[in-house]
Design a protein around this motif. Structure first.
Motif, mmCIF file in Angstrom:
data_model
loop_
_atom_site.group_PDB
_atom_site.id
_atom_site.type_symbol
_atom_site.label_atom_id
_atom_site.label_comp_id
_atom_site.label_asym_id
_atom_site.label_seq_id
_atom_site.Cartn_x
_atom_site.Cartn_y
_atom_site.Cartn_z
ATOM 1 N N ARG A 1 49.694 39.481 33.046
ATOM 2 C CA ARG A 1 51.028 39.580 33.669
ATOM 3 C C ARG A 1 50.882 39.664 35.180
ATOM 4 O O ARG A 1 49.864 40.131 35.682
ATOM 5 C CB ARG A 1 51.756 40.828 33.170
ATOM 6 C CG ARG A 1 51.829 40.929 31.667
ATOM 7 C CD ARG A 1 52.852 39.976 31.095
ATOM 8 N NE ARG A 1 52.460 39.590 29.731
ATOM 9 C CZ ARG A 1 53.256 38.995 28.878
ATOM 10 N NH1 ARG A 1 54.485 38.702 29.227
ATOM 11 N NH2 ARG A 1 52.836 38.652 27.697
ATOM 12 N N CYS A 2 51.929 39.298 35.873
ATOM 13 C CA CYS A 2 51.903 39.355 37.333
ATOM 14 C C CYS A 2 52.185 40.789 37.786
ATOM 15 O O CYS A 2 53.256 41.341 37.517
ATOM 16 C CB CYS A 2 52.942 38.422 37.932
ATOM 17 S SG CYS A 2 52.984 38.502 39.719
ATOM 18 N N VAL A 3 51.196 41.373 38.439
ATOM 19 C CA VAL A 3 51.349 42.750 38.888
ATOM 20 C C VAL A 3 52.403 42.858 39.992
ATOM 21 O O VAL A 3 53.183 43.807 40.036
ATOM 22 C CB VAL A 3 49.990 43.295 39.376
ATOM 23 C CG1 VAL A 3 50.163 44.662 40.008
ATOM 24 C CG2 VAL A 3 49.023 43.383 38.229
ATOM 25 N N TYR B 1 60.136 41.568 42.170
ATOM 26 C CA TYR B 1 60.376 40.223 42.710
ATOM 27 C C TYR B 1 59.390 39.227 42.118
ATOM 28 O O TYR B 1 58.286 39.587 41.713
ATOM 29 C CB TYR B 1 60.225 40.230 44.239
ATOM 30 C CG TYR B 1 61.308 40.994 44.943
ATOM 31 C CD1 TYR B 1 62.609 40.501 44.977
ATOM 32 C CD2 TYR B 1 61.031 42.194 45.570
ATOM 33 C CE1 TYR B 1 63.608 41.203 45.628
ATOM 34 C CE2 TYR B 1 62.029 42.905 46.220
ATOM 35 C CZ TYR B 1 63.313 42.397 46.249
ATOM 36 O OH TYR B 1 64.298 43.093 46.884
ATOM 37 N N ASP B 2 59.813 37.942 42.082
ATOM 38 C CA ASP B 2 58.922 36.894 41.624
ATOM 39 C C ASP B 2 57.894 36.578 42.701
ATOM 40 O O ASP B 2 58.199 36.571 43.894
ATOM 41 C CB ASP B 2 59.730 35.613 41.327
ATOM 42 C CG ASP B 2 60.413 35.689 39.982
ATOM 43 O OD1 ASP B 2 59.960 36.486 39.136
ATOM 44 O OD2 ASP B 2 61.393 34.954 39.780
ATOM 45 N N CYS B 3 56.655 36.301 42.284
ATOM 46 C CA CYS B 3 55.658 35.771 43.203
ATOM 47 C C CYS B 3 55.716 34.240 43.095
ATOM 48 O O CYS B 3 56.388 33.707 42.222
ATOM 49 C CB CYS B 3 54.266 36.309 42.863
ATOM 50 S SG CYS B 3 53.326 35.323 41.694
ATOM 51 N N CYS C 1 47.802 32.636 41.528
ATOM 52 C CA CYS C 1 47.328 33.379 40.361
ATOM 53 C C CYS C 1 47.273 34.878 40.622
ATOM 54 O O CYS C 1 47.423 35.658 39.693
ATOM 55 C CB CYS C 1 45.948 32.888 39.930
ATOM 56 S SG CYS C 1 45.972 31.171 39.411
ATOM 57 N N CYS C 2 47.037 35.273 41.856
ATOM 58 C CA CYS C 2 46.920 36.704 42.142
ATOM 59 C C CYS C 2 48.188 37.251 42.768
ATOM 60 O O CYS C 2 48.342 38.469 42.842
ATOM 61 C CB CYS C 2 45.729 36.976 43.045
ATOM 62 S SG CYS C 2 44.179 36.525 42.256
ATOM 63 N N CYS C 3 49.072 36.372 43.228
ATOM 64 C CA CYS C 3 50.395 36.784 43.662
ATOM 65 C C CYS C 3 50.362 37.835 44.753
ATOM 66 O O CYS C 3 51.184 38.739 44.766
ATOM 67 C CB CYS C 3 51.192 37.348 42.487
ATOM 68 S SG CYS C 3 51.054 36.352 41.025
ATOM 69 N N LEU C 4 49.406 37.777 45.655
ATOM 70 C CA LEU C 4 49.331 38.776 46.702
ATOM 71 C C LEU C 4 49.334 38.088 48.052
ATOM 72 O O LEU C 4 48.889 36.951 48.173
ATOM 73 C CB LEU C 4 48.057 39.616 46.547
ATOM 74 C CG LEU C 4 48.089 40.553 45.338
ATOM 75 C CD1 LEU C 4 46.722 41.138 45.096
ATOM 76 C CD2 LEU C 4 49.102 41.651 45.553
ATOM 77 N N GLY D 1 43.170 41.009 43.468
ATOM 78 C CA GLY D 1 44.063 40.608 42.382
ATOM 79 C C GLY D 1 43.489 40.949 41.026
ATOM 80 O O GLY D 1 44.170 41.513 40.163
ATOM 81 N N LEU D 2 42.196 40.632 40.851
ATOM 82 C CA LEU D 2 41.543 40.898 39.571
ATOM 83 C C LEU D 2 41.478 42.399 39.308
ATOM 84 O O LEU D 2 41.827 42.870 38.215
ATOM 85 C CB LEU D 2 40.131 40.295 39.583
ATOM 86 C CG LEU D 2 39.429 40.218 38.245
ATOM 87 C CD1 LEU D 2 40.123 39.201 37.355
ATOM 88 C CD2 LEU D 2 37.968 39.849 38.434
ATOM 89 N N ALA D 3 41.063 43.153 40.336
ATOM 90 C CA ALA D 3 40.904 44.600 40.171
ATOM 91 C C ALA D 3 42.244 45.244 39.836
ATOM 92 O O ALA D 3 42.352 46.038 38.896
ATOM 93 C CB ALA D 3 40.313 45.208 41.444
ATOM 94 N N VAL D 4 43.292 44.875 40.609
ATOM 95 C CA VAL D 4 44.600 45.489 40.396
ATOM 96 C C VAL D 4 45.114 45.161 39.000
ATOM 97 O O VAL D 4 45.632 46.025 38.287
ATOM 98 C CB VAL D 4 45.593 45.010 41.480
ATOM 99 C CG1 VAL D 4 47.015 45.390 41.105
ATOM 100 C CG2 VAL D 4 45.228 45.619 42.821
#
Lengths: 160, 117
Positions: B33-35, B42-44, A88-91, A134-137
């Motif tokens: 949206r995905c940051v 790129y895709d996460c 969900c946060c993709c980090l 993730g939330l903050a960004v």
């Protein structure tokens, strides 16, 4: 009876620390000098009720972690939270949490209880770091109209 | 697990499902949206999940698979966990070492792989 690991004061009848969930059994670790130690009474009074009943150690914030004292369920591994926060946060922080979460049960299987508790706490910490960042960004990005900004840059780059 | 918890979980799932079914993610600007994707391009590993769920709810399984293939093993794990969770227990497989390391390998491989291929 003080916990040998975190020195939390526990009931004399407790077998597991109410704070950190580690065993209070003699010989698990050398207990610190017990200045406040009082020997247990030979027989509990019949009306005595413990203020904090001994319970399974899994009582942190794991949503579905209320497993019994079965082997492998004693230390929450935060694997579900780690995976969800990664997706969900993709980090990359979420991946760090997954590594620590995976370590928990490997260490338990190897009999390294203290190491498993350590990995569990680190997994929990990295879950919150990933979630918070993730939330903050995301919020900052949305607040500053990051989508339009990046699109503008992309178009400018494409029209060079 | 107490009945009201199961009931509220069901209500949440149904409400979320209705929102996903009714509003297509591609044209609705209110979904998050995905940051990572916006910054790096790129895709996460989670990218496309919202669109994939929308496609799945409309019966377009192949589209969902192309949008985010990870959704399917994820849903399989979630389904496998349902019986234990309803009985208030943690699913056994979640505390197996192979499952933790397996999910790490799968997620990292998926993250890299989907951007390379």
């Amino acid at each position: 009876l003080n916990c040998p690991y975190c020195s939390t004061s526990n009931l004399d009848t407790a077998s597991i620390c109410v704070n950190c969930g580690r065993p209070l059994a003699a010989g698990a670790a050398p207990p610190p000098p017990t200045q406040s130690y009082t020997p247990p009474p030979p027989a509990s009074p019949p009306s005595y009720t413990p203020p904090v009943p001994p319970r399974p150690p899994v009582s942190h914030s794991a949503p579905i972690g209320q497993g019994g004292p079965a082997a492998g369920a004693q230390v929450p591994n935060y694997l579900v939270q780690s995976i969800l926060v990664t997706l969900c946060c993709c980090l990359p922080f979420g991946v760090v949490a997954i590594i620590f979460a995976a370590q928990v049960n490997s260490k338990l299987a190897a009999g390294d209880y203290a190491g498993a508790v350590d990995s569990s706490q680190k997994a929990k910490m990295w879950c919150w770091i990933a979630f918070g960042i993730g939330l903050a960004v995301t919020l900052i990005w949305m607040a500053f109209g990051g989508v339009a900004f990046m699109q503008g840059i992309r178009e400018a780059m494409a029209n060079r | 697990v107490k009945p009201w918890r199961i009931a509220s979980a069901l209500v949440l799932v149904l409400a979320g499902g209705w929102v996903l079914y009714t509003f297509p993610p591609v044209t609705t600007p209110y979904y998050p949206r995905c940051v990572f994707k916006q910054v790096t391009g790129y895709d996460c590993p989670g990218c496309g999940t919202t669109r994939a769920l929308h496609a799945l709810l409309h019966g377009r399984v192949a589209d969902a698979f192309h949008l985010n293939a990870m959704l399917f093993p994820l849903m399989a794990c979630a389904l496998a966990a349902v019986p234990s969770v309803v009985r208030g227990r943690q699913p056994r497989f979640l505390s197996r070492p192979w499952f933790g390391w397996g999910s790490f390998v799968v997620i990292v491989a998926w993250w890299i792989g989907r951007n390379v291929i």
